[in-house]
Design a protein around this motif. Structure first.
Motif, PDB file in Angstrom:
ATOM      1  N   THR B  24       0.859  -1.188   0.000  1.00  0.00           N
ATOM      2  CA  THR B  24       0.000   0.000   0.000  1.00  0.00           C
ATOM      3  C   THR B  24       0.895   1.239   0.000  1.00  0.00           C
ATOM      4  O   THR B  24       2.092   1.157   0.305  1.00  0.00           O
ATOM      5  CB  THR B  24      -0.869   0.057   1.274  1.00  0.00           C
ATOM      6  OG1 THR B  24       0.020   0.145   2.399  1.00  0.00           O
ATOM      7  CG2 THR B  24      -1.746  -1.191   1.405  1.00  0.00           C
ATOM      8  N   ALA B  26       0.745   3.631   2.145  1.00  0.00           N
ATOM      9  CA  ALA B  26       1.171   3.860   3.531  1.00  0.00           C
ATOM     10  C   ALA B  26       2.394   3.002   3.859  1.00  0.00           C
ATOM     11  O   ALA B  26       3.339   3.470   4.505  1.00  0.00           O
ATOM     12  CB  ALA B  26       0.028   3.548   4.489  1.00  0.00           C
ATOM     13  N   SER B  55       1.598  14.322  12.189  1.00  0.00           N
ATOM     14  CA  SER B  55       0.596  14.427  11.119  1.00  0.00           C
ATOM     15  C   SER B  55       0.961  15.571  10.183  1.00  0.00           C
ATOM     16  O   SER B  55       1.643  16.526  10.573  1.00  0.00           O
ATOM     17  CB  SER B  55      -0.797  14.653  11.705  1.00  0.00           C
ATOM     18  OG  SER B  55      -0.870  15.919  12.313  1.00  0.00           O
ATOM     19  N   GLU B  57      -0.357  17.442   6.039  1.00  0.00           N
ATOM     20  CA  GLU B  57      -1.261  17.421   4.885  1.00  0.00           C
ATOM     21  C   GLU B  57      -0.666  18.296   3.781  1.00  0.00           C
ATOM     22  O   GLU B  57      -0.094  19.351   4.060  1.00  0.00           O
ATOM     23  CB  GLU B  57      -2.634  17.972   5.295  1.00  0.00           C
ATOM     24  CG  GLU B  57      -3.667  17.794   4.214  1.00  0.00           C
ATOM     25  CD  GLU B  57      -5.093  17.946   4.720  1.00  0.00           C
ATOM     26  OE1 GLU B  57      -5.285  18.058   5.954  1.00  0.00           O
ATOM     27  OE2 GLU B  57      -6.000  17.968   3.885  1.00  0.00           O
ATOM     28  N   HIS B  89      -0.823   6.129   8.455  1.00  0.00           N
ATOM     29  CA  HIS B  89      -2.216   6.040   7.990  1.00  0.00           C
ATOM     30  C   HIS B  89      -2.471   7.197   7.053  1.00  0.00           C
ATOM     31  O   HIS B  89      -2.129   8.340   7.373  1.00  0.00           O
ATOM     32  CB  HIS B  89      -3.182   6.093   9.171  1.00  0.00           C
ATOM     33  CG  HIS B  89      -2.932   5.002  10.161  1.00  0.00           C
ATOM     34  ND1 HIS B  89      -3.411   3.727  10.019  1.00  0.00           N
ATOM     35  CD2 HIS B  89      -2.183   4.995  11.292  1.00  0.00           C
ATOM     36  CE1 HIS B  89      -2.993   2.979  11.025  1.00  0.00           C
ATOM     37  NE2 HIS B  89      -2.240   3.734  11.808  1.00  0.00           N
ATOM     38  N   LEU B  90      -3.047   6.901   5.901  1.00  0.00           N
ATOM     39  CA  LEU B  90      -3.315   7.949   4.915  1.00  0.00           C
ATOM     40  C   LEU B  90      -4.812   8.039   4.629  1.00  0.00           C
ATOM     41  O   LEU B  90      -5.470   7.018   4.435  1.00  0.00           O
ATOM     42  CB  LEU B  90      -2.580   7.640   3.610  1.00  0.00           C
ATOM     43  CG  LEU B  90      -1.048   7.649   3.670  1.00  0.00           C
ATOM     44  CD1 LEU B  90      -0.478   7.121   2.372  1.00  0.00           C
ATOM     45  CD2 LEU B  90      -0.538   9.050   3.955  1.00  0.00           C
ATOM     46  N   GLU B  91      -5.283   9.266   4.651  1.00  0.00           N
ATOM     47  CA  GLU B  91      -6.648   9.521   4.155  1.00  0.00           C
ATOM     48  C   GLU B  91      -6.505  10.624   3.136  1.00  0.00           C
ATOM     49  O   GLU B  91      -6.289  11.784   3.506  1.00  0.00           O
ATOM     50  CB  GLU B  91      -7.553   9.969   5.301  1.00  0.00           C
ATOM     51  CG  GLU B  91      -8.053   8.817   6.135  1.00  0.00           C
ATOM     52  CD  GLU B  91      -8.859   9.308   7.339  1.00  0.00           C
ATOM     53  OE1 GLU B  91      -9.759  10.155   7.141  1.00  0.00           O
ATOM     54  OE2 GLU B  91      -8.541   8.869   8.453  1.00  0.00           O
ATOM     55  N   GLY B  92      -6.577  10.257   1.862  1.00  0.00           N
ATOM     56  CA  GLY B  92      -6.300  11.240   0.813  1.00  0.00           C
ATOM     57  C   GLY B  92      -4.875  11.725   0.991  1.00  0.00           C
ATOM     58  O   GLY B  92      -3.951  10.921   1.131  1.00  0.00           O
ATOM     59  N   ASN B  93      -4.691  13.039   1.048  1.00  0.00           N
ATOM     60  CA  ASN B  93      -3.356  13.585   1.243  1.00  0.00           C
ATOM     61  C   ASN B  93      -3.125  14.047   2.677  1.00  0.00           C
ATOM     62  O   ASN B  93      -2.322  14.939   2.930  1.00  0.00           O
ATOM     63  CB  ASN B  93      -3.099  14.717   0.253  1.00  0.00           C
ATOM     64  CG  ASN B  93      -3.029  14.188  -1.170  1.00  0.00           C
ATOM     65  OD1 ASN B  93      -2.411  13.168  -1.427  1.00  0.00           O
ATOM     66  ND2 ASN B  93      -3.709  14.873  -2.077  1.00  0.00           N
ATOM     67  N   HIS B  94      -3.867  13.418   3.598  1.00  0.00           N
ATOM     68  CA  HIS B  94      -3.663  13.697   5.016  1.00  0.00           C
ATOM     69  C   HIS B  94      -2.977  12.491   5.647  1.00  0.00           C
ATOM     70  O   HIS B  94      -3.449  11.362   5.514  1.00  0.00           O
ATOM     71  CB  HIS B  94      -5.015  13.980   5.688  1.00  0.00           C
ATOM     72  CG  HIS B  94      -4.871  14.342   7.136  1.00  0.00           C
ATOM     73  ND1 HIS B  94      -4.472  15.585   7.554  1.00  0.00           N
ATOM     74  CD2 HIS B  94      -5.025  13.588   8.251  1.00  0.00           C
ATOM     75  CE1 HIS B  94      -4.410  15.600   8.871  1.00  0.00           C
ATOM     76  NE2 HIS B  94      -4.738  14.401   9.325  1.00  0.00           N
ATOM     77  N   LEU B  95      -1.861  12.748   6.285  1.00  0.00           N
ATOM     78  CA  LEU B  95      -1.077  11.659   6.882  1.00  0.00           C
ATOM     79  C   LEU B  95      -1.076  11.773   8.396  1.00  0.00           C
ATOM     80  O   LEU B  95      -0.871  12.862   8.938  1.00  0.00           O
ATOM     81  CB  LEU B  95       0.352  11.728   6.340  1.00  0.00           C
ATOM     82  CG  LEU B  95       1.418  10.774   6.906  1.00  0.00           C
ATOM     83  CD1 LEU B  95       2.458  10.453   5.836  1.00  0.00           C
ATOM     84  CD2 LEU B  95       2.124  11.336   8.138  1.00  0.00           C
ATOM     85  N   THR B  96      -1.346  10.639   9.061  1.00  0.00           N
ATOM     86  CA  THR B  96      -1.098  10.569  10.506  1.00  0.00           C
ATOM     87  C   THR B  96      -0.168   9.383  10.708  1.00  0.00           C
ATOM     88  O   THR B  96      -0.253   8.384   9.989  1.00  0.00           O
ATOM     89  CB  THR B  96      -2.371  10.368  11.327  1.00  0.00           C
ATOM     90  OG1 THR B  96      -3.097   9.263  10.783  1.00  0.00           O
ATOM     91  CG2 THR B  96      -3.259  11.598  11.333  1.00  0.00           C
TER      92      THR B  96
END
Lengths: 476, 141
Positions: B24, B26, B55, B57, B89-96
């Motif tokens: 993936t 991530a 985090s 973005e 962890h990725l949600e779209g172009n937001h990384l945590t």
């Protein structure tokens, strides 16, 4: 590199005629041997820089040019604000104002021979080198801002060195236009423990011996003669500069389309000189230059302390201090008229010719000292700026040997401890916290600095004055 | 079949390239972070004792990789730590993310270099023909 891509203007000048979106020609100053060995990426990067708005005369590469990021290392480009010119965070790089300074000692080889081991150990003990090493100076917010405004002048005011040192530093030791308010809290935090530290990678402190003098008159003006012992310090603006580079690169990459700038490579991130972002960067970058100047000044002070304990008869006045990764506002002749330009030097040294107003009185006739660092086992050189060089690439010259191979390859070829033993056999003491670091910096991983310096001399960029060889090297 | 997650270095004249590969995106980011630490020291010497959370973005995935690595470079510099385990962890172009590591000890970790910053040179974030992901760039040392 494929030489058929170039028009050979003279023995040491190779020209790329403008094509596509190039606004000016690309020019590489080098010998045929250096050209053949040069990475083909240099051609691509020189060409890309030539596409940036407001570039004046040419996109240049010095004889030590190699594949950088955005600009080649060894790249020089000047921009005119009146013609929509830009300032580029990528064109300055991460290690803002990384540079070299050389100190006289008044000593000869026999003085050093008696105490060489002790001197090496004392320097290694006193000069913080390598990742995670910290200085003894902690600056609070107000003092940090004063340092960023004052540079080496701030350091001298705090007892690190003397007023005489300042005359031997570009800009008198204090870069104008520094704006600490444009330096982020993160950048300041990253610098908190790093004042007076050497850093790592190709940074070093060397005790060197002058072996050859090529231009006696200029050498005399520089106070250099064969057999002299000198000290050279190579380092930069530490974490603060790296963080400023990182932050402004990102801001400029994101903002470029809004300014109508099509970047041929994202790493060429830039903004118009007259834009708010361009001005913010110039303020922050100038502050980082001051940080580098203050840092080298503190390291100078530490070096003097070591000498006063080990060789109390030594006096260590500054010969000169040059910066490699900068954008500076300078006046240069363009089409016969003086013009204010923003000159980017990325891994290139300013090399002002005789009579330039920025030079101290005693160096006025000789030209600016240009200090070229070699790899740790080989030579370094002292050159002087020339009148011809002012016309060639707006008073710029090479900055070092330039790597011949990657760190990756160097690690496969050499073992650090063996490199140290080998060099000790040749009378060179290495002190470093990391043997892997030593292997990555092995002398053989670099180009032949003599070839680079000869090319700079023959191309008329700067004149060869003296050669020095290392006796002791403190490596980060 | 998607290759197992791994990292590697790739050569650059003056600096070094870090490359992460994973099933993936991530995972590729996690591997690129391991490659970053490996520029400095032998990963096996860094114990994952302490955890920090991060985090960021950005407008696109390539800028996100550079931001992610630069965030780690900043944390290494200001905390004087090295990291050897990562969870992204990725949600779209937001990384945590979480990163585990320990305080730098020069005598034990023998850091070869410090990394100054992640660059946009040789920057690539892309899905591979085998369906896996690649994330790479040059870091300045």
């Amino acid at each position: 590199m494929d030489l058929a891509l170039f028009e050979r203007k003279s023995e040491f000048e190779w020209c790329i005629k403008p094509f596509g979106k190039m606004r000016v020609p690309g020019v590489i100053f080098a010998s045929e041997i250096l050209m053949r060995e040069m990475d083909a990426k240099v051609y691509e990067q020189v060409t890309n820089v030539a596409m940036l708005p407001g570039i004046v005369n040419a996109s240049w590469a010095m004889p030590d040019a190699h594949w950088g990021y955005g600009f080649p290392i060894g790249g020089v480009a000047a921009f005119d604000a009146d013609a929509g010119g830009v300032v580029s965070a990528g064109g300055v790089g991460f290690d803002i104002s990384c540079g070299v300074r050389t100190l006289h000692t008044g000593l000869r080889i026999e003085d050093i021979d008696r105490v060489k081991m002790r001197l090496a150990d004392a320097l290694y003990h006193t000069i913080p080198a390598g990742m995670g090493s910290t200085g003894t100076i902690r600056l609070d917010t107000a003092e940090m801002d004063k340092m960023l405004r004052g540079g080496a002048r701030w350091a001298v005011e705090h007892g690190f060195g003397t007023a005489a040192d300042l005359e031997r530093i570009e800009e008198g030791g204090c870069m104008r236009g520094a704006d600490p308010s444009q330096v982020s809290e993160q950048a300041k935090k990253r610098q908190r423990d790093e004042m007076g530290t050497l850093g790592s990678g190709n940074h070093y402190l060397e005790i060197q011996r002058v072996t050859d003098v090529y231009a006696p008159e200029i050498a005399a003006a520089f106070g250099v003669k064969a057999g002299d012992i000198v000290v050279s310090i190579h380092c930069g603006s530490r974490g603060l500069g790296h963080q400023i580079g990182t932050e402004f690169l990102k801001r400029m990459v994101i903002a470029a389309p809004g300014y109508g700038i099509a970047l041929p490579d994202r790493e060429l991130a830039c903004a118009p000189i007259d834009s708010p972002l361009g001005q913010d960067y110039l303020g922050a970058m100038s502050a980082a230059i001051n940080c580098a100047l203050a840092n080298r000044q503190i390291l100078t002070h530490l070096t003097r302390q070591v000498f006063s304990a080990v060789l109390p008869q030594a006096r260590l006045p500054l010969l000169y201090d040059v910066s490699h990764n900068t954008c500076k506002v300078e006046e240069h002749k363009v089409d016969g008229r003086l013009k204010k330009l923003y000159v980017h030097r990325k891994g290139a040294t300013r090399a002002f010719g005789p009579g330039h107003p920025d030079l101290p009185h005693e160096l006025k006739n000789a030209g600016q000292p240009v200090l070229i660092g070699g790899s740790m086992g080989t030579s370094s050189y002292i050159l002087a700026g020339t009148e011809q060089g002012m016309q060639r690439a707006f008073g710029s010259a090479c900055h070092g040997a330039g790597r011949a191979m990657s760190r990756h390859q160097a690690l496969r070829n050499w073992n650090g401890s063996r490199v140290v033993d080998d060099l000790e056999g040749h009378g060179i003491l290495i002190r470093s916290p990391s043997m892997r670091g030593v292997a990555e910096e092995a002398p053989g991983a670099y180009k032949d600095v003599s070839e680079v310096v000869d090319a700079a001399d023959h191309a008329g960029l700067a004149r060869k004055v003296a050669r020095v060889v290392p006796l002791i090297c403190i490596k980060g | 079949m998607v290759a197992t997650a791994r990292w590697e270095h790739f050569p650059h004249d003056a600096d070094v390239g870090v490359r992460g590969l994973g099933a993936t995106l991530a995972e590729a980011f996690e591997q690129a972070a391991l490659a970053l630490t490996a520029v400095i020291t032998d990963l096996a010497t860094v114990a994952p004792k302490e955890m920090i959370r991060l985090s960021c973005e950005t407008p696109d995935a390539e800028l996100l990789l550079v931001d992610w690595l630069n965030m780690l470079i900043y944390e290494m510099a200001t905390r004087n730590m090295l990291f050897s385990r990562f969870e992204v962890h990725l949600e779209g172009n937001h990384l945590t993310a979480q990163a585990w590591g320990e305080a730098l000890e020069t005598a034990r970790h023998r850091p070869a270099v410090e990394v100054k910053g992640a660059t946009y040179t040789a920057l690539k974030v892309a899905q591979q023909p085998d369906g896996g992901w690649l994330a790479q760039c040059i870091v300045d040392v």
